[in-house]
Design a protein around this motif. Structure first.
Motif, short mmCIF file in Angstrom:
data_model
loop_
_atom_site.label_atom_id
_atom_site.label_comp_id
_atom_site.label_asym_id
_atom_site.label_seq_id
_atom_site.Cartn_x
_atom_site.Cartn_y
_atom_site.Cartn_z
N TYR A 176 -6.89 9.15 5.14
CA TYR A 176 -5.92 8.22 5.73
C TYR A 176 -6.24 6.86 5.46
O TYR A 176 -7.49 6.51 5.13
N VAL A 177 -5.33 5.89 5.54
CA VAL A 177 -5.54 4.49 5.19
C VAL A 177 -5.29 3.86 6.49
O VAL A 177 -4.05 4.12 7.10
N SER A 178 -5.78 2.92 6.96
CA SER A 178 -5.50 2.05 8.08
C SER A 178 -5.60 0.57 8.24
O SER A 178 -6.85 0.36 7.68
N LEU A 179 -4.63 -0.15 8.30
CA LEU A 179 -4.85 -1.64 8.38
C LEU A 179 -5.77 -1.74 9.77
O LEU A 179 -5.59 -1.19 10.80
N VAL A 200 -6.30 1.28 -3.30
CA VAL A 200 -5.84 0.30 -2.52
C VAL A 200 -6.29 -0.98 -2.88
O VAL A 200 -5.30 -1.97 -2.97
N SER A 201 -7.51 -1.21 -3.23
CA SER A 201 -7.88 -2.66 -3.90
C SER A 201 -7.17 -2.87 -4.98
O SER A 201 -6.77 -4.09 -5.28
N ASP A 202 -6.89 -1.90 -5.89
CA ASP A 202 -6.00 -2.42 -6.85
C ASP A 202 -4.79 -2.73 -6.72
O ASP A 202 -4.13 -3.51 -7.65
N ILE A 212 0.81 -1.25 -0.07
CA ILE A 212 0.08 0.03 -0.06
C ILE A 212 0.86 1.17 -0.11
O ILE A 212 0.77 2.33 -0.81
N VAL A 213 1.90 1.27 0.84
CA VAL A 213 2.71 2.56 1.05
C VAL A 213 3.71 2.78 -0.14
O VAL A 213 3.81 3.91 -0.48
#
Length: 136
Positions: free
Chosen positions: A44-47, A88-90, A17-18
């Protein structure tokens, strides 16, 4: 069953992701294993959480990991959040993840839930992915 691949899988998902240019074009470095304390970024994106079940067979140890990756935004509407979620999915679906332990047999998108967080202006998209891993 083996839970031994869990940390390696999480690290590989995070790195994927990053290191994705489209994701970082939207959120920069705001990709977290756990959101920081204090003032949060506006996007933001979070696991997130993970559920793991045994998938061992006669050929060896394995597991199915169902994990959540969230996109969180205080921006009006869902359009930007959905664009980030798609990126993110891609980045993850069928990614060739290199693990420090074990290997990923497959990585798949399962579902997503987009919602407004109760009593706030925050929008959140929780995407569930499933990874089948071997630990041989």
């Amino acid at each position: 069953m083996s839970y031994g691949v869990a940390a390696a899988l999480q690290s590989a998902v995070y790195q994927t992701i990053v290191n994705d240019a489209t994701v970082t074009g939207f959120v920069g470095t705001d990709v977290f294993d756990a959101p920081p304390t204090g003032t949060l970024p506006s996007l933001y994106v979070s696991l997130g959480p993970e559920d793991v079940v045994d998938a061992s067979d006669q050929t060896g140890n394995g597991a199915r990991h169902a994990f959540i990756v969230s996109v969180v935004s205080d921006t009006a509407g869902f359009l930007t959040s959905k664009k980030v979620a798609a990126a993110v999915s891609d980045a993850l679906v069928n990614a060739d993840l290199t693990l420090t332990r074990g290997r990923v047999v497959g990585l798949y998108f399962v579902s997503a839930k987009a919602r407004r967080v109760q009593d706030s202006d925050v929008r959140r998209i929780d995407m569930t992915f499933r990874a089948r891993v071997e630990d041989n």
